[in-house]
Design an enzyme around this catalytic site. Structure first.
Site, PDB file in Angstrom:
ATOM      1  N   ALA A 127       0.821  -1.293  -0.018  1.00 18.58           N
ATOM      2  CA  ALA A 127      -0.131  -0.127  -0.052  1.00 18.58           C
ATOM      3  C   ALA A 127       0.692   1.140   0.013  1.00 18.58           C
ATOM      4  O   ALA A 127       0.719   1.973  -0.838  1.00 18.58           O
ATOM      5  CB  ALA A 127      -0.886   0.122   1.081  1.00 18.58           C
ATOM      6  N   TYR A 128       1.749   1.558   0.796  1.00 20.54           N
ATOM      7  CA  TYR A 128       2.661   2.404   1.063  1.00 20.54           C
ATOM      8  C   TYR A 128       3.570   2.481  -0.288  1.00 20.54           C
ATOM      9  O   TYR A 128       3.522   3.709  -1.066  1.00 20.54           O
ATOM     10  CB  TYR A 128       3.632   2.246   2.071  1.00 20.54           C
ATOM     11  CG  TYR A 128       4.495   3.538   2.389  1.00 20.54           C
ATOM     12  CD1 TYR A 128       4.009   4.551   3.040  1.00 20.54           C
ATOM     13  CD2 TYR A 128       5.781   3.212   1.954  1.00 20.54           C
ATOM     14  CE1 TYR A 128       5.039   5.659   3.277  1.00 20.54           C
ATOM     15  CE2 TYR A 128       6.644   4.593   1.942  1.00 20.54           C
ATOM     16  CZ  TYR A 128       6.376   5.661   2.598  1.00 20.54           C
ATOM     17  OH  TYR A 128       7.044   6.630   2.970  1.00 20.54           O
TER      18      TYR A 128
END
Length: 248
Positions: free
Chosen positions: A154-155
């Site tokens: 996600a990051y």
């Protein structure tokens, strides 16, 4: 450190109360800028504003909420009269987990803050800059957005998207005296480490050829040039602060 004249300029720094944002807040204020510190932590933002001085303004804002961002830009323009500089530093790391196990809601939350928040803040500030015909924008991405970190899908994805957004906006505004660039730092010791497992922190350090984490003042020094009037040509670019990690 090279000094610049930011007097009579207003700078918005999201996440400006601490970490990389706090470092650039302090540097810009020390060189004459009036800084509007946009942060979720109202108390910490006020504390930072009082410490850096220069008429710094603390503004509580949730960058992932359009109504909150609109209220923040309205307050900033009302108090400061305009905006010449924007540094988007607010962001979260989120959980570390394999993609197959990654919680859907957590993935959406990270993208909402890191990517959508950057979009919303740019959307609010760009009209103020285009009306004046001048502006300097820096969106803070991450070397994870270029290289990808395992167990941080996600990051990594959100920061890769910030790079793409920056390049797109830089081309849109290239005909005006408004530059839009991003920096891709390696990890620095900030409160974002509190969101990470030690195993992930150790992994990030192992990938930095310099053998250490980024110092906050080092990031602030590069960003200061990018948001200065001396940067009159470069736009839509990505500047590494990776300690040799980045491979492209």
């Amino acid at each position: 450190m090279t000094t610049y004249d930011f007097s009579n300029q207003t700078a918005i720094v999201t996440g400006g109360a601490q970490g990389i944002g706090g470092a650039i807040t302090a540097l810009l204020a020390s060189q004459g800028a009036r800084v509007a510190i946009w942060d979720m932590d109202a108390a910490l933002a006020q504390e930072t504003a009082e410490r850096v001085g220069g008429g710094a303004l603390a503004v509580q804002v949730d960058i992932s909420d359009w109504d909150s961002v609109q209220a923040a830009i309205a307050k900033t323009v009302e108090v400061c009269g305009g905006v010449e500089i924007l540094v988007n530093s607010a962001g979260i790391a989120g959980l570390n987990a394999p993609l197959a196990d990654y919680p859907v809601d957590e993935f959406r939350k990270i993208v909402d803050i890191n990517l959508n928040g950057t979009f919303l803040v740019n959307k609010a500030v760009v009209p103020v800059m285009t009306a004046k015909g001048y502006g300097r924008i820096v969106n803070i991405a991450s070397v994870a957005g270029k290289e990808g970190n395992p167990n941080a899908s996600a990051y990594s994805a959100s920061k890769a998207a910030v790079i793409g957004l920056t390049k797109s906006l830089g081309k849109e505004l290239a005909g005006q005296d408004i530059s839009v660039n991003c920096v891709t730092p390696a990890a620095a010791r900030t409160r974002i480490f509190d969101q990470m497992q030690q195993e992930h922190i150790d992994y990030m350090l192992s990938k930095i050829p310099r053998g250490r984490f980024l110092e906050l003042d080092e990031s602030a020094a590069m960003i200061a040039w990018l948001v200065s009037s001396e940067n009159s040509f470069t736009t839509g670019a990505t500047f590494d602060l990776s300690g040799g990690r980045a491979t492209y």
